[in-house]
Design an enzyme around this catalytic site. Structure first.
Site, PDB file in Angstrom:
ATOM      1  N   HIS A 135      47.045  -1.254  40.016  1.00 40.63           N
ATOM      2  CA  HIS A 135      46.858   0.250  40.350  1.00 40.63           C
ATOM      3  C   HIS A 135      46.185   0.122  41.738  1.00 40.63           C
ATOM      4  O   HIS A 135      45.920  -0.825  42.242  1.00 40.63           O
ATOM      5  CB  HIS A 135      46.162   1.008  39.664  1.00 40.63           C
ATOM      6  CG  HIS A 135      47.016   1.362  38.275  1.00 40.63           C
ATOM      7  ND1 HIS A 135      48.351   2.068  38.327  1.00 40.63           N
ATOM      8  CD2 HIS A 135      46.987   1.170  37.005  1.00 40.63           C
ATOM      9  CE1 HIS A 135      48.724   2.499  37.162  1.00 40.63           C
ATOM     10  NE2 HIS A 135      47.922   1.766  36.190  1.00 40.63           N
ATOM     11  N   TYR A 139      44.680  -3.117  43.985  1.00 41.27           N
ATOM     12  CA  TYR A 139      45.468  -3.570  45.541  1.00 41.27           C
ATOM     13  C   TYR A 139      44.356  -3.412  46.704  1.00 41.27           C
ATOM     14  O   TYR A 139      44.406  -4.441  47.472  1.00 41.27           O
ATOM     15  CB  TYR A 139      46.736  -2.809  45.930  1.00 41.27           C
ATOM     16  CG  TYR A 139      47.545  -2.635  44.619  1.00 41.27           C
ATOM     17  CD1 TYR A 139      47.963  -3.900  43.820  1.00 41.27           C
ATOM     18  CD2 TYR A 139      48.374  -1.177  44.471  1.00 41.27           C
ATOM     19  CE1 TYR A 139      48.659  -3.419  42.925  1.00 41.27           C
ATOM     20  CE2 TYR A 139      49.160  -1.216  43.166  1.00 41.27           C
ATOM     21  CZ  TYR A 139      49.299  -2.287  42.679  1.00 41.27           C
ATOM     22  OH  TYR A 139      50.319  -2.130  41.388  1.00 41.27           O
ATOM     23  N   ASP A 165      48.338   3.403  47.427  1.00 44.59           N
ATOM     24  CA  ASP A 165      49.715   4.034  47.074  1.00 44.59           C
ATOM     25  C   ASP A 165      50.327   4.580  48.249  1.00 44.59           C
ATOM     26  O   ASP A 165      51.390   4.380  48.632  1.00 44.59           O
ATOM     27  CB  ASP A 165      49.413   4.839  46.092  1.00 44.59           C
ATOM     28  CG  ASP A 165      49.178   4.249  44.634  1.00 44.59           C
ATOM     29  OD1 ASP A 165      49.323   3.126  44.685  1.00 44.59           O
ATOM     30  OD2 ASP A 165      48.810   4.995  43.825  1.00 44.59           O
TER      31      ASP A 165
END
Length: 377
Positions: A135, A139, A165
């Site tokens: 998730h 990262y 994201d």
């Protein structure tokens, strides 16, 4: 629902967006916001169950939706026909999934060599972590970014899932799509984009990687911009609200302390005095409400702003004057950015189901057969 013709610099660009978690739809939204015709491909059962109700998700604005069973040969054949008439495909599966379905880059370039195939994952298409789950927090942790976020006295603080994201993933993918579209004008051929959130997050912090190596940037929470400095931080007001202080330059600092009526402050250029200076500022800001401080600093160059709640931002005079927020389908949301002056406003209607796929290469007869078989919705 009747829709207007797409406008903007990406008008005429057709994008197939394979449904996935938020960063994928965000990339599609960025393209749709500037005129691209985005067709979101969801599971057939999901779309059939939803019927013709518009999708209220902000990141699906300006798009159309279909359902397609990509685990059936008929569904794969239909998707290839759509891809034949597309400019871009956005795919957010784990590495190898699209290939197993028969819709990987080689499969689609065989029917459309000009296709830009945008792939987005957390870890990228290769490397030891590529096949594993993760998730945003993972990262940005492995990129080194997370280690730099938070106050000195605490553990690293995840900034929701913005850096990995959305910024490092969705926005970088949209950027990569634009690069490939520009290149295609010269070469006539499409390209595969490997957008990895771990890479994108690291790129966003390029300045700070250099800063750490040069000694300019120190440990977490001790620096000028990461809550280490009292002149760049947030402070609570008398009513439990907060102000954001960014009075870095001497002239802005002088204006702020003058408007606050503060004298005999500790030397802000002496780091050893920062804790004492912070306490003086905190005490002063606690003496009035946020609204009272807003009045004090209104129109000044003190670089002090109210920390607005999400529900307040759209009503701020500056945001209202710029039209920074719009209401679509009863949902208040940020307007498209960046602004391209002279371009007409986009149709931001919530995503609706597309039934006529003839312009995408599927005839009414073929579509009817696929719907009857439960492959298309």
């Amino acid at each position: 629902m009747e829709r207007v013709t797409r406008k903007g610099p990406l008008a005429g660009v057709r994008v197939l967006e394979l449904a996935g978690l938020a960063p994928g739809p965000f990339a599609g939204m960025m393209l749709a916001d500037h005129g691209a015709e985005v067709l979101r491909v969801e599971r057939a059962a999901t779309v059939a169950a939803a019927g013709d109700r518009p999708r209220p998700d902000v990141m699906d604005r300006g798009k159309r939706t279909i359902g397609l069973d990509l685990k059936s040969p008929e569904g794969v054949a239909a998707f290839k026909e759509l891809a034949r008439n597309a400019d871009v495909v956005i795919e957010v599966y784990r590495p190898g999934v699209a290939e197993r379905l028969g819709i990987g880059p080689a499969d689609l370039h065989a029917v459309n060599p000009r296709l830009v195939y945008g792939r987005m994952t957390g870890w990228g298409q290769e490397g030891p972590l590529a096949p594993t789950a993760g998730h945003d927090i993972d990262y940005i942790a492995v990129s080194g970014v997370l280690s730099m976020l938070g106050r000195a006295s605490g553990s690293p603080t995840p900034p929701i899932n913005i850096l990995g994201d959305f910024a490092g993933g969705g926005l970088m993918l949209a950027y990569g799509v634009l690069l490939a579209l520009i290149e295609r004008e010269r070469t006539g051929e499409g390209r595969v984009i490997d957008a990895a959130m771990v890479d994108g997050a690291a790129t966003l912090f390029a300045m700070f990687y250099h800063g750490v190596q040069s000694g300019f940037w120190g440990p977490r929470g001790t620096n000028l911009l990461d809550t280490g400095a009292p002149m760049y931080d947030t402070y609570e007001t008398a009513d439990g609200r907060f102000l954001a202080v960014g009075a870095l330059e001497p002239q802005f600092w002088a204006e702020m302390v003058s408007l606050m009526g503060l004298e005999d402050l500790p030397d802000r250029d002496d780091r050893s005095q920062w804790p004492a200076l912070r306490e003086r500022l905190a005490e002063a800001f606690r003496s009035r409400t946020r609204a009272e401080w807003e009045a004090v600093f209104d129109g000044s160059d003190a670089c002090v702003s109210p920390v607005l709640e999400m529900g307040e931002a759209a009503d701020h005079p500056h945001n209202k004057a710029r039209g920074a927020f719009v209401e679509v389908g009863g949902v208040r949301q940020p307007a498209p950015a960046p602004r391209l002056l002279g371009v007409a406003e986009q149709d931001l209607s919530p995503a609706t189901r597309l039934t006529d796929l003839s312009s995408w290469g599927l005839s009414d007869e073929t579509a009817a057969e696929l719907r009857a078989a439960g492959v298309l919705a």
